[in-house]
Design a protein around this motif. Structure first.
Motif, PDB file in Angstrom:
ATOM      1  N   GLY A  24       0.853  -1.446   0.176  1.00 39.67           N
ATOM      2  CA  GLY A  24       0.111  -0.116  -0.261  1.00 39.67           C
ATOM      3  C   GLY A  24       1.078   1.274   0.029  1.00 39.67           C
ATOM      4  N   PRO A  25       1.941   1.179   0.754  1.00 42.43           N
ATOM      5  CA  PRO A  25       2.957   2.614   0.990  1.00 42.43           C
ATOM      6  C   PRO A  25       2.927   3.150  -0.166  1.00 42.43           C
ATOM      7  CG  PRO A  25       3.003   1.475   2.568  1.00 42.43           C
ATOM      8  CD  PRO A  25       2.330   0.728   1.500  1.00 42.43           C
ATOM      9  N   LEU A  26       3.550   1.727  -0.967  1.00 43.28           N
ATOM     10  CA  LEU A  26       4.203   1.549  -2.153  1.00 43.28           C
ATOM     11  C   LEU A  26       3.990   2.405  -3.128  1.00 43.28           C
ATOM     12  CD1 LEU A  26       7.319   0.781  -4.331  1.00 43.28           C
ATOM     13  CD2 LEU A  26       5.959  -0.553  -4.295  1.00 43.28           C
ATOM     14  N   ILE A  27       2.173   2.234  -3.738  1.00 47.85           N
ATOM     15  CA  ILE A  27       1.916   2.775  -4.695  1.00 47.85           C
ATOM     16  C   ILE A  27       0.247   3.301  -3.865  1.00 47.85           C
ATOM     17  CG2 ILE A  27       1.064   0.217  -5.441  1.00 47.85           C
ATOM     18  CD1 ILE A  27       0.749   1.486  -8.284  1.00 47.85           C
ATOM     19  N   GLU A  28      -0.643   4.057  -4.814  1.00 51.40           N
ATOM     20  CA  GLU A  28      -1.906   4.337  -4.993  1.00 51.40           C
ATOM     21  C   GLU A  28      -2.618   3.823  -4.973  1.00 51.40           C
ATOM     22  OE1 GLU A  28      -2.497   8.501  -5.944  1.00 51.40           O
ATOM     23  OE2 GLU A  28      -0.883   9.828  -4.429  1.00 51.40           O
ATOM     24  N   ASN A  29      -4.289   3.418  -4.478  1.00 54.66           N
ATOM     25  CA  ASN A  29      -5.641   2.922  -4.977  1.00 54.66           C
ATOM     26  C   ASN A  29      -4.575   1.164  -5.530  1.00 54.66           C
ATOM     27  OD1 ASN A  29      -7.118   4.475  -4.838  1.00 54.66           O
ATOM     28  ND2 ASN A  29      -5.748   5.698  -7.131  1.00 54.66           N
ATOM     29  N   VAL A  30      -3.807   0.974  -4.188  1.00 52.14           N
ATOM     30  CA  VAL A  30      -3.747  -0.597  -4.995  1.00 52.14           C
ATOM     31  C   VAL A  30      -4.676  -1.490  -5.006  1.00 52.14           C
ATOM     32  CG1 VAL A  30      -2.683  -0.730  -2.416  1.00 52.14           C
ATOM     33  CG2 VAL A  30      -1.751  -2.335  -4.498  1.00 52.14           C
ATOM     34  N   VAL A  31      -5.080  -1.625  -3.805  1.00 53.36           N
ATOM     35  CA  VAL A  31      -6.956  -2.391  -4.405  1.00 53.36           C
ATOM     36  C   VAL A  31      -7.302  -2.338  -5.264  1.00 53.36           C
ATOM     37  CG1 VAL A  31      -9.190  -2.437  -2.529  1.00 53.36           C
ATOM     38  CG2 VAL A  31      -6.991  -1.628  -1.627  1.00 53.36           C
ATOM     39  N   GLN A  32      -7.751  -1.062  -5.561  1.00 56.79           N
ATOM     40  CA  GLN A  32      -8.089  -1.423  -7.323  1.00 56.79           C
ATOM     41  C   GLN A  32      -7.193  -1.604  -8.511  1.00 56.79           C
ATOM     42  OE1 GLN A  32      -8.934   2.694  -8.263  1.00 56.79           O
ATOM     43  NE2 GLN A  32      -9.926   3.408  -6.404  1.00 56.79           N
ATOM     44  N   HIS A  33      -5.984  -2.163  -8.253  1.00 57.73           N
ATOM     45  CA  HIS A  33      -4.682  -2.692  -9.430  1.00 57.73           C
ATOM     46  C   HIS A  33      -5.337  -3.718  -8.946  1.00 57.73           C
ATOM     47  CE1 HIS A  33      -3.692   0.456 -10.944  1.00 57.73           C
ATOM     48  NE2 HIS A  33      -3.139   1.456  -9.366  1.00 57.73           N
ATOM     49  N   ILE A  34      -5.637  -4.357  -7.620  1.00 60.54           N
ATOM     50  CA  ILE A  34      -5.386  -5.946  -6.937  1.00 60.54           C
ATOM     51  C   ILE A  34      -6.731  -6.675  -7.688  1.00 60.54           C
ATOM     52  CG2 ILE A  34      -5.701  -7.228  -5.601  1.00 60.54           C
ATOM     53  CD1 ILE A  34      -3.629  -5.804  -3.999  1.00 60.54           C
ATOM     54  N   ILE A  35      -7.685  -5.765  -7.486  1.00 61.60           N
ATOM     55  CA  ILE A  35      -8.989  -6.175  -7.556  1.00 61.60           C
ATOM     56  C   ILE A  35      -9.424  -6.139  -9.132  1.00 61.60           C
ATOM     57  CG2 ILE A  35     -11.626  -5.506  -7.907  1.00 61.60           C
ATOM     58  CD1 ILE A  35     -11.502  -4.904  -5.235  1.00 61.60           C
ATOM     59  N   THR A  36      -8.480  -5.258 -10.582  1.00 55.78           N
ATOM     60  CA  THR A  36      -8.629  -5.821 -11.147  1.00 55.78           C
ATOM     61  C   THR A  36      -7.790  -6.460 -12.065  1.00 55.78           C
ATOM     62  OG1 THR A  36      -8.802  -2.936 -11.519  1.00 55.78           O
ATOM     63  CG2 THR A  36      -8.117  -4.515 -13.690  1.00 55.78           C
ATOM     64  N   ALA A  37      -6.819  -6.976 -11.599  1.00 57.73           N
ATOM     65  CA  ALA A  37      -6.208  -8.371 -11.750  1.00 57.73           C
ATOM     66  C   ALA A  37      -6.941  -9.199 -11.828  1.00 57.73           C
ATOM     67  CB  ALA A  37      -4.504  -8.196 -10.884  1.00 57.73           C
ATOM     68  N   ALA A  38      -7.427  -9.148 -10.502  1.00 58.42           N
ATOM     69  CA  ALA A  38      -8.230 -10.550  -9.920  1.00 58.42           C
ATOM     70  C   ALA A  38      -9.316 -11.305 -10.789  1.00 58.42           C
ATOM     71  CB  ALA A  38      -8.790 -10.103  -8.813  1.00 58.42           C
ATOM     72  N   VAL A  39      -9.753  -9.814 -11.867  1.00 56.26           N
ATOM     73  CA  VAL A  39     -11.172  -9.843 -13.175  1.00 56.26           C
ATOM     74  C   VAL A  39     -10.039 -10.446 -13.910  1.00 56.26           C
ATOM     75  CG1 VAL A  39     -12.414  -9.007 -13.727  1.00 56.26           C
ATOM     76  CG2 VAL A  39     -12.342  -9.187 -11.775  1.00 56.26           C
ATOM     77  N   VAL A  40      -9.546  -9.841 -14.555  1.00 58.63           N
ATOM     78  CA  VAL A  40      -8.741  -9.813 -16.276  1.00 58.63           C
ATOM     79  C   VAL A  40      -8.042 -11.160 -16.166  1.00 58.63           C
ATOM     80  CG1 VAL A  40      -7.117  -9.171 -17.360  1.00 58.63           C
ATOM     81  CG2 VAL A  40      -8.065  -7.466 -16.059  1.00 58.63           C
ATOM     82  N   ASN A  41      -7.192 -11.537 -15.271  1.00 62.90           N
ATOM     83  CA  ASN A  41      -6.681 -13.223 -14.796  1.00 62.90           C
ATOM     84  C   ASN A  41      -7.313 -14.246 -15.226  1.00 62.90           C
ATOM     85  OD1 ASN A  41      -3.828 -12.397 -14.000  1.00 62.90           O
ATOM     86  ND2 ASN A  41      -4.832 -12.416 -12.172  1.00 62.90           N
ATOM     87  N   ILE A  42      -9.058 -14.025 -15.306  1.00 60.21           N
ATOM     88  CA  ILE A  42      -9.579 -15.050 -15.334  1.00 60.21           C
ATOM     89  C   ILE A  42      -9.390 -15.760 -17.131  1.00 60.21           C
ATOM     90  CG2 ILE A  42     -11.815 -16.032 -15.235  1.00 60.21           C
ATOM     91  CD1 ILE A  42     -12.626 -14.094 -12.623  1.00 60.21           C
ATOM     92  N   PRO A  43      -9.996 -14.221 -17.824  1.00 58.00           N
ATOM     93  CA  PRO A  43     -10.527 -15.041 -18.643  1.00 58.00           C
ATOM     94  C   PRO A  43      -8.135 -14.878 -19.918  1.00 58.00           C
ATOM     95  CG  PRO A  43     -10.597 -12.558 -18.827  1.00 58.00           C
ATOM     96  CD  PRO A  43     -10.326 -13.647 -17.612  1.00 58.00           C
ATOM     97  N   ALA A  44      -7.668 -14.251 -19.286  1.00 58.46           N
ATOM     98  CA  ALA A  44      -6.609 -14.747 -19.851  1.00 58.46           C
ATOM     99  C   ALA A  44      -5.868 -15.934 -19.117  1.00 58.46           C
ATOM    100  CB  ALA A  44      -5.149 -13.660 -18.509  1.00 58.46           C
ATOM    101  N   ALA A  45      -6.551 -16.681 -18.319  1.00 59.22           N
ATOM    102  CA  ALA A  45      -6.048 -18.288 -17.754  1.00 59.22           C
ATOM    103  C   ALA A  45      -6.738 -18.357 -18.094  1.00 59.22           C
ATOM    104  CB  ALA A  45      -6.871 -17.966 -16.568  1.00 59.22           C
TER     105      ALA A  45
END
Length: 243
Positions: A24-45
């Motif tokens: 969290g201290p390294l980049i802003e809005n990291v939770v949004q990025h993690i949720i986005t990754a969780a969603v986009v990873n599904i079709p990629a997988a």
């Protein structure tokens, strides 16, 4: 195989808070990025699963070939479910301990060899060399690729928690794009220990297909890793275009 790849490429909500605390201290809005990754990873997988193990025509049965247990009472079904759940948990713990111990043994053996450029050889470092071109291809500069590949190598050999911890410590030297690439490429459970988890879970749920699971375990981790890298490259392109 698609289920296995989605499992190792995905991100669980249970670790979302842990990720946020670590990076969290390294980049802003990291939770949004993690949720986005969780969603986009599904079709990629799913895409990589179909590419690596193409489905055979005429093999779709719509679950008609699955044998389901039938119980005379709800109590019987509940008790059997609890027992199966306990078996899964025990198998996961045992498999993780075994795989982590095996990796540690290999690392100990590698330390017996002479240092390479002043640093001992480890599985993480060796895999990092392999992943450096991948980090460059998905959008990082070559200078940053050498650091990003070390994060990816750590994640595959150990787990993403250790890799995120390393990112939190060393990621401040990366550009914003490099940090985003690192986060998206690390958001997944694709590591060697996950093979043990897959064996433990599916070995209990579908014991009749254990040999098939053993055969596909390594491919699932590879496909999951590539899925995470594909998602990272997509996010890097979006970042460059300022969408």
């Amino acid at each position: 195989f698609s289920l296995m790849v989605c499992g190792v490429a995905g991100t669980a909500g249970s670790v979302l808070v842990i990720y946020n605390i670590i990076i969290g201290p390294l980049i802003e809005n990291v939770v949004q990025h993690i949720i986005t990754a969780a969603v986009v990873n599904i079709p990629a997988a799913l895409a990589f699963a179909k590419i690596m193990v193409p489905p055979e025509e005429g093999k779709f049965t719509e679950a008609q070939d699955i044998e389901l247990n039938h119980w005379d009472s709800a109590l019987g079904a509940i008790s059997e479910g609890i027992i199966d759940g306990a078996k899964v948990v025990i198998m996961i713990i045992i498999m993780i301990i075994g795989f982590v111990a095996m990796i540690d043994i290999v690392d100990k053996i590698l330390t017996m060899f002479p240092d390479f450029y002043g640093t001992p050889l480890t599985l993480q470092r060796m895999l990092g060399w392999v992943m450096a071109p991948v980090a460059y291809i998905i959008g990082s500069t070559w200078k940053e690729a050498q650091l990003i590949e070390s994060f990816i190598g750590t994640k595959v050999i150990t787990n993403e928690i250790v890799a995120f911890t390393q990112l939190a410590q060393d990621g401040y030297v990366l550009s914003e794009k490099g940090r985003l690439l690192s986060i998206y490429s690390l958001c997944g459970f694709a590591n060697l220990g996950s093979i043990g988890i897959l064996i433990g879970v599916y070995g209990v749920v579908v014991p009749g297909r254990k040999k098939e699971i053993l055969k596909l375990g390594g491919k699932a981790v590879l496909a999951g890793t590539l899925s995470n890298c594909l998602t990272a490259s997509i996010m890097a392109a979006i970042n460059v275009l300022n969408f």
